[in-house]
Design an enzyme around this catalytic site. Sequence first.
Site, PDB file in Angstrom:
ATOM      1  N   GLN A 154       0.821  -1.210   0.000  1.00 25.20           N
ATOM      2  CA  GLN A 154       0.000   0.000   0.000  1.00 25.20           C
ATOM      3  C   GLN A 154       0.858   1.264   0.000  1.00 25.20           C
ATOM      4  O   GLN A 154       0.447   2.317   0.492  1.00 25.20           O
ATOM      5  CB  GLN A 154      -0.966  -0.006   1.186  1.00 25.20           C
ATOM      6  CG  GLN A 154      -2.035  -1.078   1.092  1.00 25.20           C
ATOM      7  CD  GLN A 154      -2.846  -0.984  -0.189  1.00 25.20           C
ATOM      8  OE1 GLN A 154      -3.128   0.104  -0.698  1.00 25.20           O
ATOM      9  NE2 GLN A 154      -3.198  -2.131  -0.757  1.00 25.20           N
ATOM     10  N   SER A 155       2.033   1.182  -0.594  1.00 21.40           N
ATOM     11  CA  SER A 155       2.945   2.316  -0.642  1.00 21.40           C
ATOM     12  C   SER A 155       2.415   3.437  -1.529  1.00 21.40           C
ATOM     13  O   SER A 155       2.211   3.251  -2.739  1.00 21.40           O
ATOM     14  CB  SER A 155       4.311   1.855  -1.164  1.00 21.40           C
ATOM     15  OG  SER A 155       5.130   2.966  -1.472  1.00 21.40           O
ATOM     16  N   ASN A 156       2.207   4.609  -0.943  1.00 25.56           N
ATOM     17  CA  ASN A 156       1.842   5.787  -1.724  1.00 25.56           C
ATOM     18  C   ASN A 156       2.993   6.209  -2.622  1.00 25.56           C
ATOM     19  O   ASN A 156       2.797   6.659  -3.754  1.00 25.56           O
ATOM     20  CB  ASN A 156       1.463   6.936  -0.792  1.00 25.56           C
ATOM     21  CG  ASN A 156       0.286   6.601   0.091  1.00 25.56           C
ATOM     22  OD1 ASN A 156      -0.759   6.204  -0.386  1.00 25.56           O
ATOM     23  ND2 ASN A 156       0.465   6.755   1.398  1.00 25.56           N
TER      24      ASN A 156
END
Length: 315
Positions: free
Chosen positions: A67-69
């Site tokens: 879920q890395s922005n």
Amino acid sequence: MSAWPTPMEAAARLATHIGLAPDDLWIKRDDLTGLGVGGNKVRKLEWLVADALHNGADTLVTTGGPQSNHARLTAAAAARTGLRVTLVMPAAARPPQPTGNLLLDAALGARIIWADATGPADLTTHAQQVCTELRAQGATPYLVPFGGSNALGARGYHDAGIEILHQQPTIQHVVTALGSGATMAGLVAALGTERVLGIDVGALPDPAAAAATYATELTGNPVTPARLRVRHDQIGAGYGTLHEPVLDAITTVARAEGVILDPVYTGRAAAGLIAAVHDGTIRPGQRTVLLHTGGLPGLFGHSEATHRITHTTAP
């Protein structure tokens, strides 16, 4: 990659709810940076991708969790500039179905390598190996650091700090999530150590050391971790987990201002702001900015947060 400056919005209802005067609190909307659903990484990537292009790169390589922005916005920046992108992520965290940021990574055409790695340093080692393999295949990769954080990436938040000063010249506190360090470093370079309050999200063992290093490299003046204002009380059980005060902060901000935060970064920043008001670190009459660094897609990939918010009763 975006249009500056980003908006500075008054948050009078939130201010009075948490114990400040109505005109004390403002939200700097760096979630509205445009590219790839927006977020703070766009400011860093403007500098980093420019460096990649200057050096003839045809592929961006970076690391992050599912879920890395940062990974999502690196993929978006690659799409915008016509580059290929490879994202290196930990295999142990691979979900059964892509949701949130992972879904957007796929839409943006990112290649994902699921590595047998844990932690940022281990992932970086794997990413360096990927770069070696790409060079052997005739590509020209550029390794974008974890979180887009180094002294070059921090320049984006030096610019943001100057923006904040133009929008709010009498600012006394800027509250930001502190993850990989460059956002806080750039703000410190522009605003000084006394006006920036970083809320540790648990991404690194010692994020203050990282921020101090980047601020020192950026300004040429020594900044030590001890000089930085950092709160460590919103980590809870660890990075990526849902901390109860963060859930409260997300719903409070949403219901007071119609602004949505994520459970890993901006939710923790807001929880840290609320805690700082409650313990007197930030007092009524002090002009304060909460930096909204984006992260909305990650909310939809965080199963615990979505379940808990859905079952939270409105006041």
